[in-house]
Design a protein around this motif. Structure first.
Motif, PDB file in Angstrom:
ATOM      1  N   THR A 157     -20.547  -1.703  -8.618  1.00 14.84           N
ATOM      2  CA  THR A 157     -19.576  -2.746  -8.942  1.00 14.84           C
ATOM      3  C   THR A 157     -18.652  -2.297 -10.060  1.00 14.84           C
ATOM      4  O   THR A 157     -17.451  -2.592 -10.037  1.00 14.84           O
ATOM      5  N   GLU A 158     -19.193  -1.598 -11.053  1.00 10.13           N
ATOM      6  CA  GLU A 158     -18.352  -1.094 -12.147  1.00 10.13           C
ATOM      7  C   GLU A 158     -17.234  -0.215 -11.600  1.00 10.13           C
ATOM      8  O   GLU A 158     -16.082  -0.298 -12.036  1.00 10.13           O
ATOM      9  N   GLN A 159     -17.572   0.651 -10.629  1.00 10.34           N
ATOM     10  CA  GLN A 159     -16.559   1.529 -10.048  1.00 10.34           C
ATOM     11  C   GLN A 159     -15.570   0.733  -9.190  1.00 10.34           C
ATOM     12  O   GLN A 159     -14.364   1.005  -9.206  1.00 10.34           O
ATOM     13  N   ILE A 160     -16.088  -0.252  -8.476  1.00  9.21           N
ATOM     14  CA  ILE A 160     -15.230  -1.061  -7.594  1.00  9.21           C
ATOM     15  C   ILE A 160     -14.196  -1.833  -8.408  1.00  9.21           C
ATOM     16  O   ILE A 160     -13.022  -1.920  -8.021  1.00  9.21           O
ATOM     17  N   VAL A 161     -14.585  -2.400  -9.534  1.00  7.97           N
ATOM     18  CA  VAL A 161     -13.629  -3.183 -10.326  1.00  7.97           C
ATOM     19  C   VAL A 161     -12.604  -2.266 -10.982  1.00  7.97           C
ATOM     20  O   VAL A 161     -11.458  -2.660 -11.196  1.00  7.97           O
ATOM     21  N   ARG A 162     -12.982  -1.019 -11.295  1.00  7.03           N
ATOM     22  CA  ARG A 162     -11.988  -0.063 -11.803  1.00  7.03           C
ATOM     23  C   ARG A 162     -10.965   0.259 -10.716  1.00  7.03           C
ATOM     24  O   ARG A 162      -9.765   0.313 -10.970  1.00  7.03           O
ATOM     25  N   GLN A 163     -11.460   0.474  -9.496  1.00  9.31           N
ATOM     26  CA  GLN A 163     -10.551   0.771  -8.396  1.00  9.31           C
ATOM     27  C   GLN A 163      -9.662  -0.431  -8.089  1.00  9.31           C
ATOM     28  O   GLN A 163      -8.467  -0.278  -7.785  1.00  9.31           O
ATOM     29  N   ARG A 164     -10.213  -1.621  -8.177  1.00  8.63           N
ATOM     30  CA  ARG A 164      -9.422  -2.831  -7.936  1.00  8.63           C
ATOM     31  C   ARG A 164      -8.319  -2.958  -8.994  1.00  8.63           C
ATOM     32  O   ARG A 164      -7.178  -3.319  -8.678  1.00  8.63           O
ATOM     33  N   ALA A 165      -8.657  -2.660 -10.245  1.00 15.30           N
ATOM     34  CA  ALA A 165      -7.651  -2.703 -11.302  1.00 15.30           C
ATOM     35  C   ALA A 165      -6.555  -1.689 -11.048  1.00 15.30           C
ATOM     36  O   ALA A 165      -5.367  -1.962 -11.253  1.00 15.30           O
ATOM     37  N   LEU A 166      -6.933  -0.502 -10.585  1.00 15.15           N
ATOM     38  CA  LEU A 166      -5.949   0.526 -10.259  1.00 15.15           C
ATOM     39  C   LEU A 166      -5.023   0.041  -9.148  1.00 15.15           C
ATOM     40  O   LEU A 166      -3.800   0.199  -9.219  1.00 15.15           O
ATOM     41  N   ASP A 167      -5.576  -0.557  -8.115  1.00 16.03           N
ATOM     42  CA  ASP A 167      -4.770  -1.055  -7.000  1.00 16.03           C
ATOM     43  C   ASP A 167      -3.828  -2.170  -7.448  1.00 16.03           C
ATOM     44  O   ASP A 167      -2.687  -2.259  -6.979  1.00 16.03           O
ATOM     45  N   GLN A 168      -4.305  -3.024  -8.344  1.00 17.63           N
ATOM     46  CA  GLN A 168      -3.479  -4.135  -8.802  1.00 17.63           C
ATOM     47  C   GLN A 168      -2.325  -3.673  -9.678  1.00 17.63           C
ATOM     48  O   GLN A 168      -1.209  -4.180  -9.575  1.00 17.63           O
ATOM     49  N   ILE A 169      -2.580  -2.691 -10.545  1.00 19.76           N
ATOM     50  CA  ILE A 169      -1.583  -2.287 -11.529  1.00 19.76           C
ATOM     51  C   ILE A 169      -0.720  -1.136 -11.031  1.00 19.76           C
ATOM     52  O   ILE A 169       0.486  -1.110 -11.208  1.00 19.76           O
ATOM     53  N   PHE A 170      -1.357  -0.144 -10.381  1.00 19.05           N
ATOM     54  CA  PHE A 170      -0.623   1.024  -9.900  1.00 19.05           C
ATOM     55  C   PHE A 170      -0.762   1.113  -8.384  1.00 19.05           C
ATOM     56  O   PHE A 170      -1.094   2.156  -7.843  1.00 19.05           O
ATOM     57  N   GLY A 171      -0.535   0.017  -7.702  1.00 22.06           N
ATOM     58  CA  GLY A 171      -0.824  -0.062  -6.272  1.00 22.06           C
ATOM     59  C   GLY A 171      -0.081   0.930  -5.412  1.00 22.06           C
ATOM     60  O   GLY A 171      -0.517   1.251  -4.309  1.00 22.06           O
ATOM     61  N   GLU A 172       1.057   1.423  -5.897  1.00 21.53           N
ATOM     62  CA  GLU A 172       1.838   2.329  -5.073  1.00 21.53           C
ATOM     63  C   GLU A 172       1.326   3.763  -5.125  1.00 21.53           C
ATOM     64  O   GLU A 172       1.806   4.626  -4.400  1.00 21.53           O
ATOM     65  N   LEU A 173       0.343   4.046  -5.988  1.00 20.81           N
ATOM     66  CA  LEU A 173      -0.134   5.410  -6.138  1.00 20.81           C
ATOM     67  C   LEU A 173      -1.245   5.701  -5.145  1.00 20.81           C
ATOM     68  O   LEU A 173      -1.977   4.822  -4.719  1.00 20.81           O
ATOM     69  N   ARG A 174      -1.363   6.960  -4.765  1.00 17.30           N
ATOM     70  CA  ARG A 174      -2.420   7.387  -3.867  1.00 17.30           C
ATOM     71  C   ARG A 174      -3.129   8.591  -4.472  1.00 17.30           C
ATOM     72  O   ARG A 174      -2.558   9.312  -5.281  1.00 17.30           O
ATOM     73  N   LYS A 175      -4.343   8.816  -4.059  1.00 19.10           N
ATOM     74  CA  LYS A 175      -5.125   9.916  -4.596  1.00 19.10           C
ATOM     75  C   LYS A 175      -4.477  11.251  -4.255  1.00 19.10           C
ATOM     76  O   LYS A 175      -3.970  11.447  -3.165  1.00 19.10           O
ATOM     77  N   SER A 176      -4.503  12.153  -5.209  1.00 15.81           N
ATOM     78  CA  SER A 176      -3.926  13.474  -5.026  1.00 15.81           C
ATOM     79  C   SER A 176      -4.933  14.516  -5.453  1.00 15.81           C
ATOM     80  O   SER A 176      -5.714  14.300  -6.371  1.00 15.81           O
ATOM     81  N   GLY A 177      -4.937  15.646  -4.760  1.00 20.65           N
ATOM     82  CA  GLY A 177      -5.883  16.698  -5.081  1.00 20.65           C
ATOM     83  C   GLY A 177      -5.710  17.224  -6.490  1.00 20.65           C
ATOM     84  O   GLY A 177      -6.662  17.490  -7.185  1.00 20.65           O
TER      85      GLY A 177
END
Length: 377
Positions: free
Chosen positions: A99-119
């Protein structure tokens, strides 16, 4: 028009249908609510479920077919919560690392939603060298250049020009490479004010600050894996916290010991071998506290105390000598506090943003991305 659209569909080879959003299961819908509330309650599962009970009275979150008990059972089954082993009577639940990781990812999607993972995610500097982003120019091959940088077409063309068709050969002198920006690593310390004013006046300022911190951490882990970030909180004192602790972060009955926070941040960055180092500071109040040599605190909440502000200015200058810029994100709008921040920023030659809570995350991201002008040492 309909006939025209039918002809397009007929000759294009594609079949177009009306978009219908995929229907979510009752668990998926409630999980989104749970993830949002768990940040506001600082990771308190019982309080979160109580809030969901209140929302249920108005929005009917639960049904006869899918009850609160069913939802709790699914949360446990999917590994989002577990029973609190520290409570002897077996009551109470806590969130898991998942859950800790999920809420971090959710925060990332909410704030920087246009970004995608890059190598690879590295910051450009004004130097050129081995990197990911091309400058648009070419240069002669040098020993140590990567093979994938070689411009094949231009190199072969040089070989024809230099040696002719009858005696064609490709030599080192013919090789040219695509020039790229030098890849720079970044070490960042994010300072978060947890003084009592972060929840005063009916405005929750700590939750947006937590979300920004979680988003920034997840951004760096995914987009800039070679960079590092450390989180510091400061009230009467300052101390580092781990990434996993972010959802549980709360304010306390503290004053604002900005000097202690800066001192700790500089100590952490001195140990870093990376050339690029920076401090981000999120605060809504004035510095109002200092540590005294005898272990006590010097506190003054009335106005700006020169004894305290002078110490802050000294830390700003110390960071400047270490080539560590400080970017202050000032949530409060008081003119006299803005004047202090301006003087503090000038002493450090850093940057300052005067902002409300809206757009805070985007500004931090943009500043992180643009911070690529310091020299590689």
């Amino acid at each position: 028009m309909e006939e025209y659209n039918q002809n397009i569909r007929k000759h294009s080879g594609f079949t177009f249908t009306k978009y219908e959003e995929e229907e979510k299961s009752p668990f998926e819908r409630l999980l989104e609510v749970f993830q949002e509330l768990i940040v506001h309650t600082s990771g308190d599962v019982d309080e979160t479920l109580d809030w969901m009970d209140q929302l249920n009275l108005e929005y009917n979150l639960y049904t006869d077919d899918y009850t609160k008990a069913d939802f709790i059972e699914d949360l446990k089954k999917h590994g989002y919560i577990r029973d609190d082993e520290d409570k002897p009577d077996g009551k109470g639940m806590v969130i898991t690392a998942k859950t800790e990781q999920i809420v971090r990812q959710r925060a990332l999607d909410q704030i920087f939603g246009e970004l995608r993972k890059s190598g690879k995610g590295n910051h450009k500097t004004k130097h050129t060298g081995v990197g990911q982003d091309k400058t648009g120019e070419m240069r002669s091959y040098s020993f140590g250049d990567s093979i994938d940088q070689i411009a094949i077409t231009e190199s072969v063309k040089n070989a024809f020009t230099n040696n002719g068709i009858d005696d064609f050969r490709l030599t080192e002198q013919d090789l040219v490479v695509n020039d790229t920006h030098h890849s720079a690593q970044m070490s960042t310390v994010l300072m978060i004010d947890i003084s009592h004013s972060m929840i005063l006046y009916g405005e929750d300022r700590i939750t947006p600050a937590k979300k920004v911190a979680m988003a920034l951490v997840e951004l760096i882990k995914t987009r800039y894996p070679k960079d590092s970030i450390e989180i510091i909180v400061f009230g009467n004192d300052a101390w580092p916290i781990k990434v996993k602790d972010l959802p549980y972060l709360q304010v306390g009955p503290y004053h604002t010991n900005t000097v202690a926070g800066l001192d700790l941040a500089l100590g952490l960055l001195r140990r870093k071998k990376h050339a690029n180092r920076q401090i981000f500071m999120i605060t809504d109040g004035k510095p109002s506290c200092l540590n005294l040599p005898n272990g006590e605190y010097y506190k003054n909440s009335f106005g700006l105390d020169p004894h305290i502000t002078d110490k802050c200015m000294n830390k700003a200058k110390e960071a400047r000598k270490l080539n560590i810029p400080i970017t202050t994100f000032m949530i409060a709008q008081d003119p006299y506090l803005q004047q202090f921040v301006e003087e503090f920023t000038a002493a450090n030659q850093g940057k300052a943003f005067y902002t409300g809570l809206k757009g805070l995350g985007q500004m931090i991201f943009e500043d992180y991305e643009k911070n690529k002008k310091r020299n590689i040492r």
